[in-house]
Design an enzyme around this catalytic site. Structure first.
Site, mmCIF file in Angstrom:
data_model
loop_
_atom_site.group_PDB
_atom_site.id
_atom_site.type_symbol
_atom_site.label_atom_id
_atom_site.label_comp_id
_atom_site.label_asym_id
_atom_site.label_seq_id
_atom_site.Cartn_x
_atom_site.Cartn_y
_atom_site.Cartn_z
ATOM 1 N N HIS A 23 0.811 -1.224 0.000
ATOM 2 C CA HIS A 23 0.000 0.000 0.000
ATOM 3 C C HIS A 23 0.846 1.276 0.000
ATOM 4 C CE1 HIS A 23 0.357 0.172 4.380
ATOM 5 N NE2 HIS A 23 -0.501 -0.798 4.598
ATOM 6 N N HIS A 77 -5.336 -9.691 14.061
ATOM 7 C CA HIS A 77 -5.364 -8.410 13.358
ATOM 8 C C HIS A 77 -6.121 -8.604 12.042
ATOM 9 C CE1 HIS A 77 -4.078 -4.660 11.685
ATOM 10 N NE2 HIS A 77 -2.910 -5.036 11.192
ATOM 11 N N GLU A 79 -6.188 -6.723 9.295
ATOM 12 C CA GLU A 79 -5.671 -6.212 8.028
ATOM 13 C C GLU A 79 -5.469 -7.383 7.061
ATOM 14 O OE1 GLU A 79 -2.416 -3.405 8.321
ATOM 15 O OE2 GLU A 79 -2.861 -2.671 6.296
ATOM 16 N N ASP A 81 -3.418 -8.454 4.933
ATOM 17 C CA ASP A 81 -2.189 -9.232 4.745
ATOM 18 C C ASP A 81 -2.124 -10.399 5.724
ATOM 19 O OD1 ASP A 81 -1.942 -7.095 6.571
ATOM 20 O OD2 ASP A 81 0.244 -7.148 6.513
ATOM 21 N N HIS A 144 -1.322 -1.527 15.246
ATOM 22 C CA HIS A 144 -1.583 -0.200 14.747
ATOM 23 C C HIS A 144 -3.006 -0.011 14.269
ATOM 24 C CE1 HIS A 144 -1.232 -1.074 10.240
ATOM 25 N NE2 HIS A 144 -1.023 -2.231 10.806
ATOM 26 N N ASP A 163 1.872 -7.245 14.119
ATOM 27 C CA ASP A 163 2.797 -6.381 13.361
ATOM 28 C C ASP A 163 3.918 -5.803 14.232
ATOM 29 O OD1 ASP A 163 1.637 -6.584 10.840
ATOM 30 O OD2 ASP A 163 0.261 -4.919 11.179
ATOM 31 N N TYR A 191 10.162 -0.204 8.708
ATOM 32 C CA TYR A 191 8.805 -0.650 9.036
ATOM 33 C C TYR A 191 8.194 0.270 10.105
ATOM 34 C CZ TYR A 191 4.973 -3.856 10.000
ATOM 35 O OH TYR A 191 3.719 -4.406 10.150
ATOM 36 N N HIS A 222 5.509 -10.281 10.386
ATOM 37 C CA HIS A 222 6.375 -10.079 9.208
ATOM 38 C C HIS A 222 7.830 -10.243 9.646
ATOM 39 C CE1 HIS A 222 3.086 -8.212 6.902
ATOM 40 N NE2 HIS A 222 2.839 -7.440 7.938
HETATM 41 FE FE1 FEO Z 1 -1.226 -4.203 9.845
HETATM 42 FE FE2 FEO Z 1 0.856 -6.541 8.548
HETATM 43 O O1 FEO Z 1 -0.774 -5.680 8.795
#
Ligand code: FEO
Length: 400
Positions: A23, A77, A79, A81, A144, A163, A191, A222
């Site tokens: 993104h 989470h 999100e 991903d 986040h 994250d 990051y 990640h």
């Molecule tokens: Fe906030 Fe890796 O997604």
């Protein structure tokens, strides 16, 4: 591939070697979407991966345990991903119960058709007994996203940190001790600057809370898993949180015909002439916004340059400033500069951006009509020297 993280805990994620755009964040070293399988009396999958890699995840899980034997899927989470593969996962494991908090369940229901999923809602401090291993859940709101949470396994002193402490970093290494640490820490900083910076306070609060747990292994969503170098990355997070200024000046700029570049180079030279600060000169034709934000996060002062195009700011510079404004590096001394032809608006608009995210404006925009003459370049050098002084003073006075 090595997947064992601890006895009964395996990595089942996906390494996205070629991804370069997250993104808008340029992921120069790719990324990973980490998912984990915890096997005890019962079995739980911790998080998933991006939707296109759902089958890879299912194959990784199936290599360890029949899909029909997975009892729980934990979503830390929403999100995509990490949740994108959930529809495929829940379809492949209809017996499994999705475990998450109420905000996350709501967010998931707005992304996917969750009507057929079995969902168990957990709250701060709740536990799930797997028989031999326990999952404990801690809410980390705005670190986040509002629904963010983490999952702790006390028997292994192991935290699935979502994250937090992540890095966009593709590697065959699963652990910090196996990876190139310089790369890992740089990607962790990038990051932080691009994902966490706007939420630095809640992220620091979450880390402080989690630091009260006994921790030997932290598995983010990640990048590599933290073991030996966990204390260092936690210290860095707490250091980055307030955007502590270093003795560093950043000068970034766009240019059309080289005039704003000459001004930028003179400002950088003026800053260097003080001999007190590191100077980073970033031409936005070459530098990426992702890297600009990382450098701005811990600079003491910066200058932003734009020529005037069509009576306004150069779009390339506006793009960077829009991105920086969203992440709001705090309390930086700054000024704008740039050349113009018949209407001086580029530098003024850049100055407006700086004001909008709370910079301490050091001077009115430094401008010149067409190409800079000797007097203008001298003024740029003087402004650069002031920039260096401001950065050095900000670093020296930090915390006093
Ligand atoms: Fe906030 Fe890796 O997604």
């Amino acid at each position: 591939m090595k997947t064992r993280i601890a006895d009964g805990i395996d990595w089942t994620g996906y390494i996205d070697w070629p991804v370069r755009n997250f993104h808008g964040y340029t992921t120069s070293r790719g990324s990973t979407y980490n998912a984990y399988l915890v096997r005890a009396g019962k079995t739980a999958l911790i998080d998933t991966v991006k939707a296109p890699y759902a089958q890879n995840l299912l194959d990784s899980v199936a290599a360890l345990c029949p899909l029909g034997k997975v009892d729980y899927v934990v979503c830390n989470h929403a999100e995509p991903d990490h949740s994108g593969a959930l529809p495929a996962v829940m379809a492949a494991m209809p017996q499994a119960t999705l475990v998450t908090n109420a905000k996350c369940a709501d967010a998931l229901s707005r992304h996917y058709d969750t009507s057929s999923w079995k969902i168990e809602i957990v709250n701060e401090g709740d536990s799930l007994d797997l028989g031999g291993k326990t999952l404990k859940f801690y809410m980390t709101p705005m670190a986040h996203w509002p629904e963010s949470m983490v999952t702790y396994v006390p028997e292994d002193k192991l935290l699935f940190s979502m994250d937090i402490l992540g890095q966009h970093y593709a590697s065959s290494a699963r652990f910090d001790v196996e990876a190139d640490l310089a790369e890992v820490f740089q990607e962790a900083k990038t990051y932080y600057a691009n994902i966490v910076l706007l939420y630095a306070r809640p992220a620091a609060a979450a880390l402080k809370k989690l630091s009260t747990l006994e921790l030997s292994t932290v598995c983010p969503s990640h990048g590599v898993i933290w073991t030996k170098h966990l204390p260092e990355i936690v210290a860095k997070y707490l250091d980055w949180a307030p955007s502590r200024p270093a003795k560093k000046v950043v000068v970034f700029y766009g240019t059309m015909w080289g005039s704003t570049r000459k001004m930028a180079e003179a400002i950088a030279a003026g800053a260097e002439s003080r001999g007190t600060v590191e100077v980073k000169l970033m031409d936005l034709n070459a530098a990426d916004d992702t890297d600009v934000v990382r450098e701005l996060m811990d600079c003491g002062a910066f200058a932003a340059g734009s020529p005037t195009l069509n009576m306004g700011i150069l779009p390339r510079v506006a793009k960077t400033l829009t991105y920086v404004r969203g992440l709001r590096p705090a309390d930086k001394h700054a000024f704008a500069f740039g050349s113009y032809g018949w209407g001086s608006k580029g530098a003024e608009e850049a100055n407006g951006y700086l004001e909008s995210f709370g910079c301490k404006i050091m001077r009115p925009p430094l401008t010149v009509r067409f190409a800079p003459d000797a007097a203008t370049l001298e003024a740029c050098r003087a402004a650069g020297a002031e920039l260096a002084d401001a950065a050095a003073a900000a670093a020296d006075s930090w915390g006093k």
